[in-house]
Design a protein around this motif. Structure first.
Motif, PDB file in Angstrom:
ATOM      1  N   ASN A 244      -8.280  15.202   8.044  1.00 26.77           N
ATOM      2  CA  ASN A 244      -8.706  16.025   9.171  1.00 26.77           C
ATOM      3  C   ASN A 244      -8.722  15.267  10.492  1.00 26.77           C
ATOM      4  N   TYR A 245      -8.180  14.054  10.509  1.00 27.85           N
ATOM      5  CA  TYR A 245      -8.210  13.257  11.738  1.00 27.85           C
ATOM      6  C   TYR A 245      -7.355  13.925  12.819  1.00 27.85           C
ATOM      7  N   PRO A 246      -7.923  14.201  13.984  1.00 27.48           N
ATOM      8  CA  PRO A 246      -7.180  14.905  15.045  1.00 27.48           C
ATOM      9  C   PRO A 246      -5.923  14.152  15.465  1.00 27.48           C
ATOM     10  N   GLY A 247      -4.831  14.899  15.604  1.00 26.20           N
ATOM     11  CA  GLY A 247      -3.569  14.316  16.061  1.00 26.20           C
ATOM     12  C   GLY A 247      -2.764  13.637  14.984  1.00 26.20           C
ATOM     13  N   LEU A 248      -3.213  13.701  13.739  1.00 28.60           N
ATOM     14  CA  LEU A 248      -2.507  13.049  12.650  1.00 28.60           C
ATOM     15  C   LEU A 248      -1.119  13.656  12.457  1.00 28.60           C
ATOM     16  N   SER A 249      -0.101  12.803  12.416  1.00 28.28           N
ATOM     17  CA  SER A 249       1.275  13.258  12.229  1.00 28.28           C
ATOM     18  C   SER A 249       2.106  12.065  11.762  1.00 28.28           C
ATOM     19  N   ASN A 250       3.379  12.315  11.492  1.00 32.20           N
ATOM     20  CA  ASN A 250       4.249  11.220  11.062  1.00 32.20           C
ATOM     21  C   ASN A 250       4.442  10.180  12.149  1.00 32.20           C
TER      22      ASN A 250
ATOM     23  N   LYS B 270      -0.909   7.929  -5.328  1.00 28.25           N
ATOM     24  CA  LYS B 270      -1.418   9.252  -5.686  1.00 28.25           C
ATOM     25  C   LYS B 270      -2.555   9.686  -4.767  1.00 28.25           C
ATOM     26  N   LEU B 271      -3.457   8.747  -4.432  1.00 26.25           N
ATOM     27  CA  LEU B 271      -4.595   9.067  -3.561  1.00 26.25           C
ATOM     28  C   LEU B 271      -4.151   9.495  -2.169  1.00 26.25           C
ATOM     29  N   LEU B 272      -3.115   8.839  -1.653  1.00 28.78           N
ATOM     30  CA  LEU B 272      -2.713   9.067  -0.266  1.00 28.78           C
ATOM     31  C   LEU B 272      -1.700  10.199  -0.110  1.00 28.78           C
ATOM     32  N   LYS B 273      -1.375  10.865  -1.183  1.00 28.02           N
ATOM     33  CA  LYS B 273      -0.391  11.938  -1.116  1.00 28.02           C
ATOM     34  C   LYS B 273      -0.797  12.986  -0.073  1.00 28.02           C
ATOM     35  N   GLY B 274       0.137  13.295   0.815  1.00 27.11           N
ATOM     36  CA  GLY B 274      -0.110  14.297   1.850  1.00 27.11           C
ATOM     37  C   GLY B 274      -0.692  13.761   3.139  1.00 27.11           C
ATOM     38  N   ILE B 275      -1.053  12.481   3.180  1.00 24.13           N
ATOM     39  CA  ILE B 275      -1.590  11.877   4.408  1.00 24.13           C
ATOM     40  C   ILE B 275      -0.487  11.043   5.054  1.00 24.13           C
ATOM     41  N   PRO B 276      -0.090  11.346   6.289  1.00 22.55           N
ATOM     42  CA  PRO B 276       0.853  10.467   6.988  1.00 22.55           C
ATOM     43  C   PRO B 276       0.233   9.072   7.103  1.00 22.55           C
ATOM     44  N   ALA B 277       0.809   8.106   6.398  1.00 22.13           N
ATOM     45  CA  ALA B 277       0.116   6.831   6.245  1.00 22.13           C
ATOM     46  C   ALA B 277       1.083   5.661   6.199  1.00 22.13           C
ATOM     47  N   LYS B 278       0.537   4.513   6.551  1.00 15.20           N
ATOM     48  CA  LYS B 278       1.185   3.218   6.356  1.00 15.20           C
ATOM     49  C   LYS B 278       0.169   2.349   5.621  1.00 15.20           C
ATOM     50  N   ILE B 279       0.623   1.537   4.668  1.00 16.91           N
ATOM     51  CA  ILE B 279      -0.286   0.671   3.922  1.00 16.91           C
ATOM     52  C   ILE B 279      -0.017  -0.769   4.324  1.00 16.91           C
ATOM     53  N   ASN B 280      -1.020  -1.415   4.918  1.00 16.27           N
ATOM     54  CA  ASN B 280      -0.927  -2.829   5.263  1.00 16.27           C
ATOM     55  C   ASN B 280      -1.490  -3.643   4.116  1.00 16.27           C
ATOM     56  N   LEU B 281      -0.663  -4.427   3.472  1.00 13.39           N
ATOM     57  CA  LEU B 281      -1.125  -5.311   2.408  1.00 13.39           C
ATOM     58  C   LEU B 281      -1.512  -6.654   3.022  1.00 13.39           C
ATOM     59  N   ILE B 282      -2.733  -7.080   2.767  1.00  9.65           N
ATOM     60  CA  ILE B 282      -3.279  -8.268   3.424  1.00  9.65           C
ATOM     61  C   ILE B 282      -3.555  -9.341   2.381  1.00  9.65           C
ATOM     62  N   PRO B 283      -2.767 -10.405   2.358  1.00  5.89           N
ATOM     63  CA  PRO B 283      -3.100 -11.515   1.458  1.00  5.89           C
ATOM     64  C   PRO B 283      -4.514 -12.016   1.778  1.00  5.89           C
ATOM     65  N   PHE B 284      -5.342 -12.161   0.747  1.00  3.49           N
ATOM     66  CA  PHE B 284      -6.722 -12.581   0.964  1.00  3.49           C
ATOM     67  C   PHE B 284      -6.771 -13.925   1.661  1.00  3.49           C
ATOM     68  N   ASN B 285      -7.585 -13.999   2.720  1.00  6.64           N
ATOM     69  CA  ASN B 285      -7.770 -15.235   3.466  1.00  6.64           C
ATOM     70  C   ASN B 285      -9.047 -15.921   2.983  1.00  6.64           C
ATOM     71  N   PRO B 286      -8.919 -17.074   2.339  1.00  8.85           N
ATOM     72  CA  PRO B 286     -10.101 -17.717   1.752  1.00  8.85           C
ATOM     73  C   PRO B 286     -11.080 -18.211   2.813  1.00  8.85           C
ATOM     74  N   TRP B 287     -12.340 -18.285   2.421  1.00  7.39           N
ATOM     75  CA  TRP B 287     -13.386 -18.822   3.286  1.00  7.39           C
ATOM     76  C   TRP B 287     -14.402 -19.531   2.414  1.00  7.39           C
TER      77      TRP B 287
END
Length: 400
Positions: free
Chosen positions: A285-291, A317-334
């Motif tokens: 439902n985020y306003p302006g969401l599009s490809n 499966k979870l993101l089906k129907g949501i215009p989305a990009k997935i950023n994969l972030i290698p864990f940064n140790p601390w």
């Protein structure tokens, strides 16, 4: 120590302090209406206020001046009155670290209005790339949340930042990089082109200040960074997600990191209050969401925790129907973290599956790891000092 949440119950941090303005407050971060009100308070006639506000706006946010004396189009009498009551100060740079990859991290001290009190500090990071320069900005001193993989989340929540302290981070970056209007470079391009609200704190728990600050940052007559180049990242404060689209209108990023509620409850405890299904419904439902205005889902890769191909399938499966990009972030140790970064072959396999399912799935290149400036590593020097002190006290107690 912050109290730990029992299973299924979220214990949220409460700010320890409220902002106290210094005796001479800065005009940075005030709206035009607020500037006009301040001018009226020092005797500027009503008929002159609109003009004076425009002058101040230009000098602060286009020219980046740091004193009223530099505002040569403003009369000397008005400058003298402004100097008596206000400043155009931004946070003070306490330390600057430059990574081997060019990333810069600034430790910034905020002005304190209480005599004798130690000023609070936040961190801000600049990431140069070939086609852009991204500034990672903080919204709170400490953090509201207790995300188990995040160094920043181990801090106490001291207080929210003001609009001026948020805008001030952008101004500090332009100061340090010589990035104001008269900067001379071969191609004339700005160095700070993009803003990400991904520093210390949860932006949607400091909603009003973040909204007001980003209105100034994106103002075309001032700092002028397009809303399409500003990304606000949230761990999932569901009631404020749609409101952010309506009132702030920038790009949205979601710190997802897990595809099952039981795991996300552990990694992102806010999930106990706003589970995945509610979060994704707010995203739909985020306003302006599009490809062309997709939501970015951030997913930190933790070895043996959330990085299986089954997790990748559930994510798609979870993101089906949501215009989305997935950023994969290698864990940064601390220091003290219980997690490890996923093996590179596993990250590639995860990314390939998501990509083949139709989603962009870039793997974020870690930047500034050597200066603890990478994603999830920010922590104020004040907090690091107190942590060392606590460690020393524990060591002394063990030897007694």
């Amino acid at each position: 120590m912050e109290p730990q949440a029992a299973r299924g119950v979220l214990v949220e941090k409460v700010p320890l302090e409220s902002y106290v303005p210094p005796a001479k407050p800065s005009l940075v971060g005030l709206s035009r209406a607020e500037l006009a009100e301040r001018l009226g308070g020092i005797g500027v006639p009503e008929g002159q206020r609109k003009m004076r506000v425009q002058q101040l706006w230009h000098w602060m946010y286009v020219r980046g001046v740091q004193t009223f004396a530099e505002m040569t189009s403003v009369s000397k009498a008005v400058r003298a009155d402004l100097e008596q009551h206000f400043t155009v100060a931004r946070p003070e740079v306490v330390a600057e670290q430059i990574s081997e990859d060019g990333t810069r991290k600034w430790l910034l001290r905020l002005p304190s209005g209480l005599a004798g009190e130690r000023a609070h500090e936040v961190e801000c990071v600049y990431i140069p790339e070939t086609d852009r320069g991204t500034l990672c900005v903080s919204s709170q001193v400490g953090c509201t949340l207790n995300c188990s993989f995040c160094h920043t989340g181990t801090q106490r929540l001291v207080r929210n930042l003001t609009p001026g302290e948020i805008v001030g981070q952008v101004m500090v970056a332009r100061d340090r990089l010589n990035d104001w209007v008269d900067r001379e470079t071969p191609n004339g391009n700005r160095l700070v082109t993009n803003i990400v609200m991904m520093g210390m704190g949860e932006p949607l728990y400091n909603f009003d200040a973040v909204r007001d600050a980003l209105a100034i940052v994106s103002d075309n007559e001032g700092i002028g960074i397009s809303r399409r180049r500003i990304t606000l990242s949230t761990s999932g404060v569901v009631p404020n997600i749609v409101r952010a689209g309506e009132e702030i209108g920038v790009m949205l990023a979601i710190s997802l990191h897990a595809v099952r509620d039981e795991l996300r409850d552990e990694l992102v405890p806010l999930n106990r209050k706003y589970p995945i299904a509610e979060l994704l419904e707010a995203c739909r439902n985020y306003p302006g969401l599009s490809n062309s205005r997709r939501i970015t889902f951030e997913y930190v890769m933790l070895k043996g925790v959330n990085d299986s191909l089954d997790d990748a399938k559930r994510l798609v499966k979870l993101l089906k129907g949501i215009p989305a990009k997935i950023n994969l972030i290698p864990f940064n140790p601390w220091p003290g973290s219980a997690y490890e970064c996923s093996d590179w072959t596993q990250i590639e396999a995860f990314s390939e599956y998501v990509f083949n399912a139709g989603y962009s799935s870039p793997v974020r290149t870690p930047r500034g790891r050597d200066i603890l400036a990478a994603c999830g590593q920010l922590k104020s020097e004040t907090e690091k000092l107190s942590a060392r002190e606590r460690q020393a006290l524990r060591a002394m107690a063990m030897t007694d």
